[in-house]
Design a protein around this motif. Sequence first.
Motif, PDB file in Angstrom:
ATOM      1  N   THR A  29       0.701  -1.285   0.016  1.00 15.18           N
ATOM      2  CA  THR A  29      -0.017  -0.035  -0.077  1.00 15.18           C
ATOM      3  C   THR A  29       0.850   1.304   0.060  1.00 15.18           C
ATOM      4  OG1 THR A  29      -0.066  -0.239   2.428  1.00 15.18           O
ATOM      5  CG2 THR A  29      -2.012  -1.041   1.219  1.00 15.18           C
ATOM      6  N   ALA A  47     -10.034  -2.434  -2.881  1.00 14.70           N
ATOM      7  CA  ALA A  47     -10.001  -1.003  -2.276  1.00 14.70           C
ATOM      8  C   ALA A  47     -11.413  -0.393  -2.907  1.00 14.70           C
ATOM      9  CB  ALA A  47      -8.708  -0.473  -3.004  1.00 14.70           C
ATOM     10  N   ASP A  51     -13.754   1.787  -0.638  1.00 13.79           N
ATOM     11  CA  ASP A  51     -13.835   3.034  -0.876  1.00 13.79           C
ATOM     12  C   ASP A  51     -15.387   3.538  -1.068  1.00 13.79           C
ATOM     13  OD1 ASP A  51     -11.105   3.503  -0.733  1.00 13.79           O
ATOM     14  OD2 ASP A  51     -11.049   3.713  -2.773  1.00 13.79           O
ATOM     15  N   PRO A 120     -10.959   6.224   4.275  1.00 18.26           N
ATOM     16  CA  PRO A 120     -10.299   6.004   2.847  1.00 18.26           C
ATOM     17  C   PRO A 120     -10.514   7.027   2.045  1.00 18.26           C
ATOM     18  CG  PRO A 120     -11.130   4.146   3.932  1.00 18.26           C
ATOM     19  CD  PRO A 120     -11.819   5.239   4.758  1.00 18.26           C
ATOM     20  N   ALA A 152      -5.193   5.978   6.688  1.00 11.32           N
ATOM     21  CA  ALA A 152      -5.748   5.831   5.255  1.00 11.32           C
ATOM     22  C   ALA A 152      -4.717   5.488   4.369  1.00 11.32           C
ATOM     23  CB  ALA A 152      -6.423   7.347   5.134  1.00 11.32           C
ATOM     24  N   GLU A 155      -3.995   1.840   4.590  1.00  4.63           N
ATOM     25  CA  GLU A 155      -5.276   0.995   4.311  1.00  4.63           C
ATOM     26  C   GLU A 155      -5.504   0.068   5.346  1.00  4.63           C
ATOM     27  OE1 GLU A 155      -6.217  -0.323   0.210  1.00  4.63           O
ATOM     28  OE2 GLU A 155      -4.546   0.882  -0.673  1.00  4.63           O
ATOM     29  N   ARG A 158      -8.980  -1.323   5.182  1.00 12.70           N
ATOM     30  CA  ARG A 158      -9.344  -2.600   4.238  1.00 12.70           C
ATOM     31  C   ARG A 158      -8.532  -3.732   4.892  1.00 12.70           C
ATOM     32  NH1 ARG A 158      -6.034  -2.480  -1.304  1.00 12.70           N
ATOM     33  NH2 ARG A 158      -6.956  -4.598  -1.987  1.00 12.70           N
ATOM     34  N   GLU A 159      -7.550  -3.773   5.626  1.00 11.98           N
ATOM     35  CA  GLU A 159      -6.766  -4.773   6.114  1.00 11.98           C
ATOM     36  C   GLU A 159      -7.334  -5.445   7.277  1.00 11.98           C
ATOM     37  OE1 GLU A 159      -2.275  -5.863   7.471  1.00 11.98           O
ATOM     38  OE2 GLU A 159      -2.928  -3.914   7.406  1.00 11.98           O
TER      39      GLU A 159
END
Length: 274
Positions: A29, A47, A51, A120, A152, A155, A158-159
Amino acid sequence: MKPFGLRTLISASVIAGTLSLVACETVQTTQGGTVGVDRQQRMLVSAQELDQTAAKQYTALIAEEKKKNALNRDATQVARVRKIADRLIAQTPVFRPDARGWKWEVNVLSSSEVNAWCMPGGKIAVYTGLIDKVKPTDDELAAVIGHEISHALREHARERASEQMVAGSLISVGSALFGLGDLGQQGAQYAYMGLVGLPNSRSHETEADRMGVELAARAGYDPRAAVTLWQKMGSISSNETPKFLSTHPSSADRSRDLTDYSQRVMPLYLQAKK
């Protein structure tokens, strides 16, 4: 040959589905920067998917804050926060060149809560409770915003979403295979959070701390202010959550790490101040 039983067939089907979930994508990332962030990340959630979800949540939240007349009420506060954030945002390409194309927004929300976040895609909010109760200097406020921006960039949301999706599937499979039942499944979830979930959250916080001090230093803010900031934050809450149950590092661990890494990036700060 003995025929497969129904349970065997179901188990095989569940395992096959879980294995497909575990096949996460390994991504890079961010670049390492001076602080050397180089931990591999495995993502299952795309992603784009995250988002889109974040954008919907942000739009709804901002609309609600406007309705409550809690959005950007103090022009002086807003100008201060945006000035600091803009200087930090200008340094984000050091970690992510694509961040210069994000649609950044910075808002101040009127709330007694001591909080700040960066969604994000670069949507930043600082709560007035943080400004009023912590009374941060500009350098300390840069530490807060830099920390949230780093989440952000890296990420982390997201992880975590990817990790939880995989973990939930694995726990369900284990419960089905070994007949653990509801109580056993709940125990497995607690074990997961204690051994994997919470420590991973702490690693995210440490990464955001380290990246945040570098962003601050490059933007011309004293990175050592991160240490005094978290000391102030700690003094607000006299009952600190025990380390093994916390998603954040202990105050002592955080202070030591921030002291170390703020010294590492001091040359960047001194260069920016020339």
